[in-house]
Design a protein around this motif. Structure first.
Motif, mmCIF file in Angstrom:
data_model
loop_
_atom_site.group_PDB
_atom_site.id
_atom_site.type_symbol
_atom_site.label_atom_id
_atom_site.label_comp_id
_atom_site.label_asym_id
_atom_site.label_seq_id
_atom_site.Cartn_x
_atom_site.Cartn_y
_atom_site.Cartn_z
ATOM 1 N N TYR A 94 41.045 39.084 46.284
ATOM 2 C CA TYR A 94 40.485 39.325 44.953
ATOM 3 C C TYR A 94 41.578 39.523 43.905
ATOM 4 O O TYR A 94 41.326 39.379 42.702
ATOM 5 C CB TYR A 94 39.576 40.546 44.971
ATOM 6 C CG TYR A 94 38.195 40.290 45.510
ATOM 7 C CD1 TYR A 94 37.150 39.929 44.672
ATOM 8 C CD2 TYR A 94 37.922 40.399 46.877
ATOM 9 C CE1 TYR A 94 35.871 39.697 45.163
ATOM 10 C CE2 TYR A 94 36.657 40.161 47.376
ATOM 11 C CZ TYR A 94 35.633 39.809 46.526
ATOM 12 O OH TYR A 94 34.372 39.560 47.009
ATOM 13 N N ASN A 95 42.780 39.870 44.343
ATOM 14 C CA ASN A 95 43.881 40.081 43.411
ATOM 15 C C ASN A 95 44.681 38.808 43.144
ATOM 16 O O ASN A 95 45.614 38.815 42.338
ATOM 17 C CB ASN A 95 44.817 41.161 43.952
ATOM 18 C CG ASN A 95 44.125 42.500 44.089
ATOM 19 O OD1 ASN A 95 43.319 42.873 43.243
ATOM 20 N ND2 ASN A 95 44.420 43.229 45.156
ATOM 21 N N ASP A 105 32.031 36.973 38.987
ATOM 22 C CA ASP A 105 33.339 37.084 39.627
ATOM 23 C C ASP A 105 33.630 35.862 40.496
ATOM 24 O O ASP A 105 34.683 35.243 40.411
ATOM 25 C CB ASP A 105 33.403 38.342 40.493
ATOM 26 C CG ASP A 105 33.624 39.600 39.675
ATOM 27 O OD1 ASP A 105 33.852 39.485 38.456
ATOM 28 O OD2 ASP A 105 33.558 40.698 40.261
ATOM 29 N N TYR A 132 31.264 47.260 36.500
ATOM 30 C CA TYR A 132 32.324 46.707 37.337
ATOM 31 C C TYR A 132 32.860 45.386 36.788
ATOM 32 O O TYR A 132 32.101 44.493 36.457
ATOM 33 C CB TYR A 132 31.753 46.479 38.733
ATOM 34 C CG TYR A 132 32.707 45.999 39.782
ATOM 35 C CD1 TYR A 132 33.255 46.882 40.700
ATOM 36 C CD2 TYR A 132 33.041 44.656 39.888
ATOM 37 C CE1 TYR A 132 34.121 46.441 41.684
ATOM 38 C CE2 TYR A 132 33.905 44.209 40.862
ATOM 39 C CZ TYR A 132 34.436 45.111 41.756
ATOM 40 O OH TYR A 132 35.298 44.676 42.729
ATOM 41 N N HIS A 182 36.778 42.789 37.154
ATOM 42 C CA HIS A 182 38.195 42.637 37.455
ATOM 43 C C HIS A 182 38.950 42.189 36.204
ATOM 44 O O HIS A 182 38.387 41.550 35.327
ATOM 45 C CB HIS A 182 38.402 41.579 38.552
ATOM 46 C CG HIS A 182 38.055 42.048 39.919
ATOM 47 N ND1 HIS A 182 36.938 41.602 40.598
ATOM 48 C CD2 HIS A 182 38.674 42.918 40.756
ATOM 49 C CE1 HIS A 182 36.885 42.177 41.782
ATOM 50 N NE2 HIS A 182 37.931 42.965 41.904
ATOM 51 N N ASN A 207 43.048 38.499 37.314
ATOM 52 C CA ASN A 207 43.106 37.773 38.579
ATOM 53 C C ASN A 207 42.046 36.676 38.582
ATOM 54 O O ASN A 207 41.359 36.454 37.585
ATOM 55 C CB ASN A 207 42.921 38.728 39.764
ATOM 56 C CG ASN A 207 41.691 39.598 39.609
ATOM 57 O OD1 ASN A 207 40.624 39.113 39.264
ATOM 58 N ND2 ASN A 207 41.841 40.898 39.840
ATOM 59 N N SER A 266 38.616 37.617 37.473
ATOM 60 C CA SER A 266 38.543 38.410 36.252
ATOM 61 C C SER A 266 37.468 37.874 35.315
ATOM 62 O O SER A 266 37.090 36.709 35.373
ATOM 63 C CB SER A 266 39.893 38.422 35.533
ATOM 64 O OG SER A 266 40.234 37.124 35.103
ATOM 65 N N HIS A 268 29.295 41.449 39.255
ATOM 66 C CA HIS A 268 29.370 41.719 40.691
ATOM 67 C C HIS A 268 27.970 41.999 41.214
ATOM 68 O O HIS A 268 27.306 42.933 40.771
ATOM 69 C CB HIS A 268 30.296 42.902 40.954
ATOM 70 C CG HIS A 268 30.716 43.052 42.382
ATOM 71 N ND1 HIS A 268 30.694 42.012 43.278
ATOM 72 C CD2 HIS A 268 31.169 44.126 43.078
ATOM 73 C CE1 HIS A 268 31.120 42.434 44.455
ATOM 74 N NE2 HIS A 268 31.408 43.712 44.360
#
Length: 377
Positions: free
Chosen positions: A185-186, A252, A292, A294, A297, A300, A345
């Motif tokens: 996920y990163n 995501d 939520y 990101h 990444n 994101s 998410h």
């Protein structure tokens, strides 16, 4: 309209639903289920989907009917709900601790085929003492840290110690090893996701081979994470995959595959205020969509969810009961209009609702009860 309010919503138009409501496009969900099942079959591995995404026994049964080997849960409470609904092959991909959990695990294991994760000798000791004298041993999966650095053992010395402890206890049986490559996920690119997945799988295969050379049988080598399985190949020797979010996908995951066409889940919301030309306010905030997201990444998001069919229009802010976005120049909104939002998410979003409405061609065809909602103990 009155029929829809007082009887079943089946057959109603989605615009007849009150808001916020959680919707799933049945055609898209069924294609997602089929796609991952076919990928598993081509690779010759078992699919054991993680149900923490939908928490819904009826959807788990759809996955099983499509060919899934069993299911994965994150929490004992989820497993208890699924077993009560007749699902009889469950892996708890997590560590459990404490007398209360051991008592509940024992009761569940007497009803269904079960396995649980460990990453420390204390887990082995607790489980062995709990299942001492039972008619069948508790099956154990050793949790391996392949780079996410959450739970799991990271060295051959640690995994060998745990495997030997398990082997020497009559009340336990080592089924295999598992990992979650959540560090994908990163990643910032598809190639990086694939590299993380390959590295994780290689480490799992090496760990299994090491144990086998030490005379310890490893039946299962289980890997997980939806992003890696969307874009990476499954290596020979892996026996099981455990994706969860693939069933719905979300904003995501759309960032990983580059399209929103496979996003099955949405939140139906109503425009409740148009206080300024650059601000439309919905009746769906953090209690309907989750806060939520990101940053920086491959998964994101520039906002807190996006308008379905308008993938450039993101919610720019959320409060508990309100979501806000700036309308595009070619769209006008009025108070009372209803829109669908694709959540960032899916997993925490599903946990906010008691019912999920299955939709086909704009009509409600199914009402799924999210029976494992809030079952996080």
């Amino acid at each position: 309209m009155m029929k829809c309010l007082h009887e079943s919503f089946r057959g109603c138009e989605i615009t007849d639903l009150d808001t916020p409501s959680l919707l799933v496009d049945l055609d898209v969900m069924e294609r997602n289920i089929s796609w991952m099942q076919q990928k598993a079959q081509r690779a010759g591995v078992n699919l054991r989907p993680h149900i923490k995404t939908h928490r819904t026994p009826d959807i788990a049964k759809k996955q099983l009917a499509a060919g899934a080997k069993g299911i994965t849960v994150a929490k004992l409470g989820e497993g208890e709900v699924m077993a009560a609904e007749g699902i009889d092959d469950i892996f708890i991909a997590n560590e459990l601790a404490g007398d209360i959990k051991m008592d509940r695990l024992l009761a569940l294991a007497r009803k269904t085929t079960l396995a649980v994760g460990v990453d420390h000798p204390d887990h082995v000791k607790m489980l062995a003492e709990t299942f001492d004298g039972e008619s069948r041993p508790m099956e154990i999966m050793i949790d391996v840290d392949t780079g996410y650095h959450r739970t799991g053992v990271g060295s051959k010395e640690e995994i060998l110690e745990l495997a030997k402890l398990i082997r020497y206890r009559d009340s336990l049986k080592l089924r295999g090893i598992f990992t979650h490559d959540g560090n994908c996920y990163n990643a910032t690119t598809i190639s990086e996701v694939r590299s993380i997945s390959q590295s994780s799988q290689n480490m799992m295969l090496e760990m299994a081979e090491f144990l086998r050379k030490e005379g310890i049988g490893v039946e299962e080598i289980s890997i997980g994470s939806t992003p890696s399985l969307l874009v990476s190949e499954i290596m020979q020797g892996i026996t099981e995959i455990r994706p969860g979010t693939y069933v719905f996908l979300d904003a995501d995951q759309a960032g990983v595959i580059g399209t929103y066409e496979h996003c099955a889940l949405s939140v139906l919301a109503t425009v409740i205020s148009c206080p300024a030309p650059d601000r439309i306010v919905l009746d769906a905030g953090t209690k309907a969509l989750t806060f939520y997201f990101h940053r920086g990444n491959i998964t994101s998001s520039p906002g807190f969810g996006l308008l379905k069919k308008r993938p450039t229009v993101y919610l720019k802010s959320l409060s508990e009961e309100h979501g806000m976005f700036t309308p595009p120049e070619d769209m006008a909104f009025r108070i009372g209009d209803k829109v669908e939002i694709i959540p960032n998410h899916a997993c925490p979003t599903c946990n906010l609702y008691p019912v999920l409405y299955g939709v086909r061609n704009g009509q409600v065809q199914e009402e799924y009860k999210i029976l494992a909602r809030g079952m996080s103990k």
